[in-house]
Design a protein around this motif. Sequence first.
Motif, PDB file in Angstrom:
ATOM      1  N   THR A 290      -5.596  -5.691  -6.579  1.00  0.00           N
ATOM      2  CA  THR A 290      -5.639  -4.172  -6.235  1.00  0.00           C
ATOM      3  C   THR A 290      -4.277  -3.831  -5.745  1.00  0.00           C
ATOM      4  OG1 THR A 290      -7.907  -4.357  -5.543  1.00  0.00           O
ATOM      5  CG2 THR A 290      -6.720  -2.404  -5.084  1.00  0.00           C
ATOM      6  N   ILE A 291      -3.732  -2.879  -6.209  1.00  0.00           N
ATOM      7  CA  ILE A 291      -2.580  -1.977  -5.887  1.00  0.00           C
ATOM      8  C   ILE A 291      -2.703  -0.958  -4.819  1.00  0.00           C
ATOM      9  CG2 ILE A 291      -1.448  -2.986  -7.750  1.00  0.00           C
ATOM     10  CD1 ILE A 291      -0.714  -0.095  -8.537  1.00  0.00           C
ATOM     11  N   GLU A 292      -1.766  -0.490  -4.036  1.00  0.00           N
ATOM     12  CA  GLU A 292      -1.751   0.778  -3.276  1.00  0.00           C
ATOM     13  C   GLU A 292      -0.214   1.552  -3.490  1.00  0.00           C
ATOM     14  OE1 GLU A 292      -0.125   1.282  -0.322  1.00  0.00           O
ATOM     15  OE2 GLU A 292       0.668  -0.724   0.385  1.00  0.00           O
ATOM     16  N   LEU A 293      -0.399   2.610  -3.229  1.00  0.00           N
ATOM     17  CA  LEU A 293       0.924   3.589  -3.259  1.00  0.00           C
ATOM     18  C   LEU A 293       0.857   4.475  -2.096  1.00  0.00           C
ATOM     19  CD1 LEU A 293       0.753   4.450  -6.858  1.00  0.00           C
ATOM     20  CD2 LEU A 293       2.011   2.529  -5.930  1.00  0.00           C
ATOM     21  N   ASP A 294       1.567   4.293  -1.321  1.00  0.00           N
ATOM     22  CA  ASP A 294       1.864   5.211   0.182  1.00  0.00           C
ATOM     23  C   ASP A 294       0.582   5.317   0.766  1.00  0.00           C
ATOM     24  OD1 ASP A 294       4.470   5.822  -0.520  1.00  0.00           O
ATOM     25  OD2 ASP A 294       3.848   7.620  -1.623  1.00  0.00           O
ATOM     26  N   GLY A 295      -0.239   3.770   0.981  1.00  0.00           N
ATOM     27  CA  GLY A 295      -1.379   3.652   1.539  1.00  0.00           C
ATOM     28  C   GLY A 295      -2.612   3.953   0.805  1.00  0.00           C
ATOM     29  N   GLU A 296      -2.376   4.526  -0.487  1.00  0.00           N
ATOM     30  CA  GLU A 296      -3.804   5.077  -1.238  1.00  0.00           C
ATOM     31  C   GLU A 296      -4.000   3.887  -2.199  1.00  0.00           C
ATOM     32  OE1 GLU A 296      -5.303   8.042  -0.594  1.00  0.00           O
ATOM     33  OE2 GLU A 296      -4.125   7.583   1.197  1.00  0.00           O
ATOM     34  N   SER A 297      -5.471   3.302  -2.130  1.00  0.00           N
ATOM     35  CA  SER A 297      -5.616   2.651  -3.277  1.00  0.00           C
ATOM     36  C   SER A 297      -5.945   3.230  -4.588  1.00  0.00           C
ATOM     37  CB  SER A 297      -7.141   1.762  -2.704  1.00  0.00           C
ATOM     38  OG  SER A 297      -7.354   0.938  -3.710  1.00  0.00           O
ATOM     39  N   CYS A 298      -5.192   2.709  -5.636  1.00  0.00           N
ATOM     40  CA  CYS A 298      -5.136   3.380  -7.025  1.00  0.00           C
ATOM     41  C   CYS A 298      -5.381   2.714  -8.224  1.00  0.00           C
ATOM     42  CB  CYS A 298      -3.876   4.415  -6.947  1.00  0.00           C
ATOM     43  SG  CYS A 298      -2.527   3.061  -6.696  1.00  0.00           S
ATOM     44  N   GLY A 299      -5.389   1.351  -8.291  1.00  0.00           N
ATOM     45  CA  GLY A 299      -5.664   0.830  -9.552  1.00  0.00           C
ATOM     46  C   GLY A 299      -5.204  -0.891  -9.193  1.00  0.00           C
ATOM     47  N   GLN A 300      -4.661  -1.520 -10.192  1.00  0.00           N
ATOM     48  CA  GLN A 300      -4.803  -2.853 -10.179  1.00  0.00           C
ATOM     49  C   GLN A 300      -3.534  -3.344 -10.987  1.00  0.00           C
ATOM     50  OE1 GLN A 300      -8.812  -3.293 -11.238  1.00  0.00           O
ATOM     51  NE2 GLN A 300      -7.975  -4.153 -13.118  1.00  0.00           N
ATOM     52  N   LEU A 301      -3.243  -4.740 -10.929  1.00  0.00           N
ATOM     53  CA  LEU A 301      -2.188  -5.291 -11.841  1.00  0.00           C
ATOM     54  C   LEU A 301      -2.990  -5.626 -13.237  1.00  0.00           C
ATOM     55  CD1 LEU A 301      -0.869  -8.193  -9.604  1.00  0.00           C
ATOM     56  CD2 LEU A 301       0.020  -5.861  -9.839  1.00  0.00           C
ATOM     57  N   PRO A 302      -1.999  -5.511 -14.269  1.00  0.00           N
ATOM     58  CA  PRO A 302      -0.661  -5.726 -14.247  1.00  0.00           C
ATOM     59  C   PRO A 302       0.137  -4.129 -13.717  1.00  0.00           C
ATOM     60  CG  PRO A 302      -1.293  -5.862 -16.317  1.00  0.00           C
ATOM     61  CD  PRO A 302      -2.554  -5.830 -15.482  1.00  0.00           C
ATOM     62  N   ALA A 303       1.502  -4.425 -13.264  1.00  0.00           N
ATOM     63  CA  ALA A 303       1.814  -3.088 -12.762  1.00  0.00           C
ATOM     64  C   ALA A 303       3.318  -3.316 -12.790  1.00  0.00           C
ATOM     65  CB  ALA A 303       1.406  -2.701 -11.429  1.00  0.00           C
ATOM     66  N   THR A 304       4.117  -2.365 -12.868  1.00  0.00           N
ATOM     67  CA  THR A 304       5.411  -2.081 -12.823  1.00  0.00           C
ATOM     68  C   THR A 304       6.055  -1.303 -11.891  1.00  0.00           C
ATOM     69  OG1 THR A 304       5.824  -2.935 -14.900  1.00  0.00           O
ATOM     70  CG2 THR A 304       7.616  -2.081 -14.081  1.00  0.00           C
ATOM     71  N   PHE A 305       6.855  -1.547 -10.875  1.00  0.00           N
ATOM     72  CA  PHE A 305       7.602  -0.623  -9.970  1.00  0.00           C
ATOM     73  C   PHE A 305       9.082  -0.368 -10.279  1.00  0.00           C
ATOM     74  CE2 PHE A 305       4.026  -3.168  -8.435  1.00  0.00           C
ATOM     75  CZ  PHE A 305       3.318  -2.310  -7.898  1.00  0.00           C
ATOM     76  N   ARG A 306       9.415   0.919 -10.516  1.00  0.00           N
ATOM     77  CA  ARG A 306      10.933   1.173 -10.736  1.00  0.00           C
ATOM     78  C   ARG A 306      11.414   1.910  -9.724  1.00  0.00           C
ATOM     79  NH1 ARG A 306      11.241   4.194 -14.776  1.00  0.00           N
ATOM     80  NH2 ARG A 306       8.938   4.546 -15.336  1.00  0.00           N
ATOM     81  N   ILE A 307      12.848   2.210  -9.721  1.00  0.00           N
ATOM     82  CA  ILE A 307      13.343   3.018  -8.505  1.00  0.00           C
ATOM     83  C   ILE A 307      14.007   4.055  -9.572  1.00  0.00           C
ATOM     84  CG2 ILE A 307      15.659   2.125  -8.636  1.00  0.00           C
ATOM     85  CD1 ILE A 307      13.708   2.772  -5.166  1.00  0.00           C
ATOM     86  N   LEU A 308      13.839   5.372  -8.923  1.00  0.00           N
ATOM     87  CA  LEU A 308      14.662   6.573  -9.549  1.00  0.00           C
ATOM     88  C   LEU A 308      15.643   6.945  -8.322  1.00  0.00           C
ATOM     89  CD1 LEU A 308      11.500   8.672 -10.508  1.00  0.00           C
ATOM     90  CD2 LEU A 308      12.921   7.232 -12.040  1.00  0.00           C
ATOM     91  N   PRO A 309      16.755   6.461  -8.540  1.00  0.00           N
ATOM     92  CA  PRO A 309      17.663   6.627  -7.284  1.00  0.00           C
ATOM     93  C   PRO A 309      18.180   8.093  -7.232  1.00  0.00           C
ATOM     94  CG  PRO A 309      18.884   5.966  -9.403  1.00  0.00           C
ATOM     95  CD  PRO A 309      17.260   5.644  -9.870  1.00  0.00           C
ATOM     96  N   LYS A 310      18.163   8.632  -5.870  1.00  0.00           N
ATOM     97  CA  LYS A 310      18.715   9.831  -5.302  1.00  0.00           C
ATOM     98  C   LYS A 310      18.324  11.005  -6.221  1.00  0.00           C
ATOM     99  CE  LYS A 310      22.666   7.622  -3.168  1.00  0.00           C
ATOM    100  NZ  LYS A 310      24.315   7.542  -2.881  1.00  0.00           N
ATOM    101  N   VAL A 311      16.889  11.066  -6.272  1.00  0.00           N
ATOM    102  CA  VAL A 311      16.270  12.148  -7.169  1.00  0.00           C
ATOM    103  C   VAL A 311      15.760  13.353  -6.466  1.00  0.00           C
ATOM    104  CG1 VAL A 311      16.198  10.956  -9.271  1.00  0.00           C
ATOM    105  CG2 VAL A 311      14.275  10.966  -7.603  1.00  0.00           C
ATOM    106  N   LEU A 312      15.684  12.982  -5.025  1.00  0.00           N
ATOM    107  CA  LEU A 312      14.762  13.895  -4.132  1.00  0.00           C
ATOM    108  C   LEU A 312      15.575  14.354  -2.927  1.00  0.00           C
ATOM    109  CD1 LEU A 312      12.195  15.632  -3.978  1.00  0.00           C
ATOM    110  CD2 LEU A 312      11.181  13.827  -2.558  1.00  0.00           C
TER     111      LEU A 312
END
Length: 318
Positions: A290-312
């Motif tokens: 299982t994966i979580e994003l910002d404390g919210e359980s949302c799905g499972q592997l396989p997964a990829t996490f990428r960075i968007l630099p200085k966008v917000l």
Amino acid sequence: MQEKNTTESICLIVNPRAGGGRAGAQIDKLRHWVSQYFERAEVLLTEAPGHATELAAKAARGGTDIVAAVGGDGTCHEVVNGLFEDEKPIVPSCIFTVIPFGTGSDLVRSLRMPLRTEEALAVAASGTTRMTDIGVAEFTTDTGKRSELFVNVAGFGANGEVARRSNQSSKRFGGMVTFVGATLRTLASYKPQPVRITAKTSQGVQLWEDELLSAFVANGHYCGSGMWVGADGDMSDGQFEASLLRPTSPLQTARDFPKLYNGSLTESSGVTRLVCEEISAEPTQPDPVTIELDGESCGQLPATFRILPKVLPVRAAW
């Protein structure tokens, strides 16, 4: 009292259920407080999961200068996702901030925001604005592939299960008790799974394959109601600070447990630290991870996490 902000408008997106319902019970007080710091302010209440995303998108498109999430980490997660479309800001100049009111306020810790609502509104009115990195997660669900943004910390393994347990609880005893209880229950029953991980770092591609207890992919600094998993990171450096935890003996796990909270996680037994701009993970056996994003359980592997630099642009007590 500081001078009122007369040049920027703010929209407060409030989860009325945050903080055990305290946010909803104090809407009139919140409206009064925000009027002390902003000439132009709007307060909107969410009505269902996902509604904060819709409200944030509407506020940004409507020309609001600052969009504030009033609630916990789940509300922040929804609001940030609402400010983007196709991984690009809807309005690049629209500023995000957070006003504490939730159970899990780890983004508040990462942004060093005051815990008192009035003080946080003062920061929203006149604090420092920095261009901030945002994470993108592409993951697997029961209905197919999905993509979401995250602003603070993502993870998978046992911490994904912790997030699921925590969000199913009443949280009536507060964030720390909820998350520690969920963590201890998970550690007592969780079966680590073999995982293959590929990370893109400044030194090239790094491979990691082993049994995994937990993985933290930190853009911010804190998760799990105070777990300091990104102690050496920076939300504007274009990199994740990732920590991969192998399983250890129950005694060693107990000894290392405080290191989750004191910033010395990488000194724990069986921990690998990676500084990377992208990290992918896939299970090597059929059992789900299982994966979580910002404390919210949302799905499972396989997964990829990428960075968007200085966008917000984020306003905080940097």
